[in-house]
Motif scaffolding. Structure first.
Motif, PDB file in Angstrom:
ATOM      1  N   LYS A 153      12.929  -2.212  22.453  1.00 32.39           N
ATOM      2  CA  LYS A 153      13.214  -0.891  23.017  1.00 32.39           C
ATOM      3  C   LYS A 153      13.624   0.085  21.915  1.00 32.39           C
ATOM      4  N   TYR A 154      14.585  -0.314  21.086  1.00 26.98           N
ATOM      5  CA  TYR A 154      15.071   0.585  20.029  1.00 26.98           C
ATOM      6  C   TYR A 154      14.037   0.739  18.902  1.00 26.98           C
ATOM      7  N   MET A 155      13.247  -0.313  18.678  1.00 27.59           N
ATOM      8  CA  MET A 155      12.190  -0.211  17.665  1.00 27.59           C
ATOM      9  C   MET A 155      11.162   0.845  18.064  1.00 27.59           C
ATOM     10  N   ILE A 156      10.736   0.801  19.323  1.00 29.09           N
ATOM     11  CA  ILE A 156       9.722   1.762  19.802  1.00 29.09           C
ATOM     12  C   ILE A 156      10.263   3.185  19.767  1.00 29.09           C
ATOM     13  N   GLN A 157      11.533   3.369  20.140  1.00 22.71           N
ATOM     14  CA  GLN A 157      12.116   4.713  20.136  1.00 22.71           C
ATOM     15  C   GLN A 157      12.172   5.294  18.726  1.00 22.71           C
ATOM     16  N   ARG A 158      12.563   4.454  17.739  1.00 21.95           N
ATOM     17  CA  ARG A 158      12.626   4.945  16.363  1.00 21.95           C
ATOM     18  C   ARG A 158      11.224   5.276  15.831  1.00 21.95           C
ATOM     19  N   ILE A 159      10.257   4.409  16.143  1.00 19.81           N
ATOM     20  CA  ILE A 159       8.891   4.653  15.667  1.00 19.81           C
ATOM     21  C   ILE A 159       8.308   5.901  16.315  1.00 19.81           C
ATOM     22  N   TYR A 160       8.641   6.139  17.578  1.00 16.13           N
ATOM     23  CA  TYR A 160       8.121   7.322  18.289  1.00 16.13           C
ATOM     24  C   TYR A 160       8.688   8.601  17.674  1.00 16.13           C
ATOM     25  N   LYS A 161       9.979   8.595  17.342  1.00  9.33           N
ATOM     26  CA  LYS A 161      10.563   9.771  16.680  1.00  9.33           C
ATOM     27  C   LYS A 161       9.906  10.028  15.325  1.00  9.33           C
ATOM     28  N   PHE A 162       9.618   8.936  14.608  1.00 10.12           N
ATOM     29  CA  PHE A 162       8.955   9.074  13.315  1.00 10.12           C
ATOM     30  C   PHE A 162       7.545   9.633  13.494  1.00 10.12           C
ATOM     31  N   ILE A 190       6.475  11.611  15.868  1.00  9.58           N
ATOM     32  CA  ILE A 190       6.591  13.042  16.193  1.00  9.58           C
ATOM     33  C   ILE A 190       6.874  13.844  14.919  1.00  9.58           C
ATOM     34  N   LYS A 191       7.737  13.308  14.056  1.00 11.71           N
ATOM     35  CA  LYS A 191       8.068  13.995  12.801  1.00 11.71           C
ATOM     36  C   LYS A 191       6.841  14.113  11.901  1.00 11.71           C
ATOM     37  N   GLU A 192       6.029  13.049  11.847  1.00  9.27           N
ATOM     38  CA  GLU A 192       4.829  13.053  11.005  1.00  9.27           C
ATOM     39  C   GLU A 192       3.624  13.682  11.701  1.00  9.27           C
ATOM     40  N   LYS A 193       3.778  14.039  12.974  1.00  7.82           N
ATOM     41  CA  LYS A 193       2.713  14.658  13.765  1.00  7.82           C
ATOM     42  C   LYS A 193       1.464  13.767  13.839  1.00  7.82           C
ATOM     43  N   ASP A 194       1.725  12.469  14.009  1.00  8.72           N
ATOM     44  CA  ASP A 194       0.639  11.499  14.149  1.00  8.72           C
ATOM     45  C   ASP A 194       0.428  11.224  15.637  1.00  8.72           C
ATOM     46  N   VAL A 195      -0.585  11.838  16.199  1.00  6.80           N
ATOM     47  CA  VAL A 195      -0.838  11.724  17.649  1.00  6.80           C
ATOM     48  C   VAL A 195      -1.250  10.293  18.006  1.00  6.80           C
ATOM     49  N   LEU A 252       0.814  -1.212   0.000  1.00  2.00           N
ATOM     50  CA  LEU A 252       0.000   0.000   0.000  1.00  2.00           C
ATOM     51  C   LEU A 252       0.849   1.264   0.000  1.00  2.00           C
ATOM     52  N   ASP A 253       2.137   1.124   0.313  1.00  6.32           N
ATOM     53  CA  ASP A 253       3.071   2.258   0.350  1.00  6.32           C
ATOM     54  C   ASP A 253       2.577   3.339   1.318  1.00  6.32           C
ATOM     55  N   ASN A 254       2.249   2.885   2.525  1.00  4.68           N
ATOM     56  CA  ASN A 254       1.762   3.786   3.570  1.00  4.68           C
ATOM     57  C   ASN A 254       2.763   3.770   4.724  1.00  4.68           C
ATOM     58  N   PRO A 255       3.596   4.800   4.881  1.00  6.19           N
ATOM     59  CA  PRO A 255       4.639   4.801   5.917  1.00  6.19           C
ATOM     60  C   PRO A 255       4.076   4.695   7.337  1.00  6.19           C
ATOM     61  N   LEU A 256       2.962   5.353   7.605  1.00  5.27           N
ATOM     62  CA  LEU A 256       2.380   5.301   8.947  1.00  5.27           C
ATOM     63  C   LEU A 256       1.861   3.904   9.268  1.00  5.27           C
TER      64      LEU A 256
END
Length: 286
Positions: free
Chosen positions: A233-242, A244-249, A206-210
């Motif tokens: 742990k590192y997976m969640i941290q990277r996804i959380y930064k992403f 925040i960048k995409e502003k997906d609450v 589907l090419d949907n990053p979120l």
């Protein structure tokens, strides 16, 4: 009677050629209040009219002394759109046709203005060409075949997207059920991880990053339930930064929930272990 010499005839021909090259016509093709084309026609070339580039000339020649003559309408009733299109294209491509057409237009302007001086001497003559709707429309069969191919492709993409969305919904329901059972049964947690991998493949299609990030978060939750803590742990941290960048609450809240689950399961894991092991630092805030 004195017969003109060859040199005199040659000079006359050069003067006529020079006059022809000095003729400058501006064709404005319009319909109602819309201009479809605006071109400058000279014996040397045909080029688009641009008010900023006009004084540079078509080939860098100086036309600063060019004046604008009184505009003339070629046909008050309007001309066939197909005819005008073919006319302008042939003007731009054929020097012989352009030369003949300019002679005809020169005669037309002379009869309308009754002033041959305006046609020469560096005057820019504006000719309005009004378009009218053709009585018969011609269908481009090549474009028709291409449109059929595109329509079939678009229909295939729409149906594929519909089926993929439906499959993603079913997998989300099924994965949620196995994830809930994974709190008590390890094989259910493994099955939830496999389902999240299938969702990940569909998200890539589907090419949907979120959506891809959510599937990775589901995989991290499956690993936590099975007793793995470092990789999630590192997976969640990277996804959380992403997120925040995409502003997906919504994705941010999901990350915080899985992070709380990670801290809770790791705390229980440390309490069960009686032997010493290397402690993994997990902060209270993500």
């Amino acid at each position: 009677m004195k017969i003109p010499s060859a040199i005199t005839l040659q000079n006359i021909k050069l003067d006529e050629l020079r006059q022809e090259m000095d003729i400058c016509l501006r064709l404005i093709i319009y319909r109602d209040n819309m201009i479809f084309n605006d071109i400058i026609v000279r014996l040397q070339a045909v080029f688009k009219y641009n008010i900023d580039e006009w004084f540079k000339g078509p080939a860098g020649d100086n036309v600063e002394n060019t004046y604008v003559a009184k505009p003339v309408c070629l046909c008050a009733k309007g001309l066939n759109s197909y005819l005008v299109s073919a006319y302008t294209v042939t003007l731009s491509k054929s020097f012989v046709y352009r030369k003949s057409a300019m002679k005809v237009l020169k005669t037309f302007l002379q009869t309308r203005n009754n002033n041959l001086f305006d046609i020469y001497e560096g005057y820019l003559q504006i000719i309005f060409i009004r378009l009218r709707m053709p009585r018969k429309q011609f269908l481009d069969y090549n474009w028709q075949v291409l449109s059929v191919i595109l329509n079939n492709r678009l229909m295939q993409m729409v149906l594929e997207r519909q089926e993929t969305d439906c499959a993603m919904s079913w997998l989300s329901t099924l994965g949620g059920a196995f994830s809930a059972l994974g709190e008590e049964f390890e094989h259910c947690a493994k099955m939830a991880g496999k389902i999240s991998m299938r969702q990940f493949e569909l998200a890539l299609r589907l090419d949907n990053p979120l959506l891809i990030a959510r599937c990775r978060l589901y995989s991290a939750l499956s690993l936590i339930q099975r007793g793995y803590f470092t990789t999630p742990k590192y997976m969640i941290q990277r996804i959380y930064k992403f997120a925040i960048k995409e502003k997906d609450v919504r994705l941010q809240n999901m990350c915080q929930g899985v992070w709380a689950k990670l801290r809770h399961n790791y705390k229980q894991y440390k309490q069960k272990k009686s032997v010493s092991f290397k402690t993994l630092y997990i902060s209270s805030k993500l």
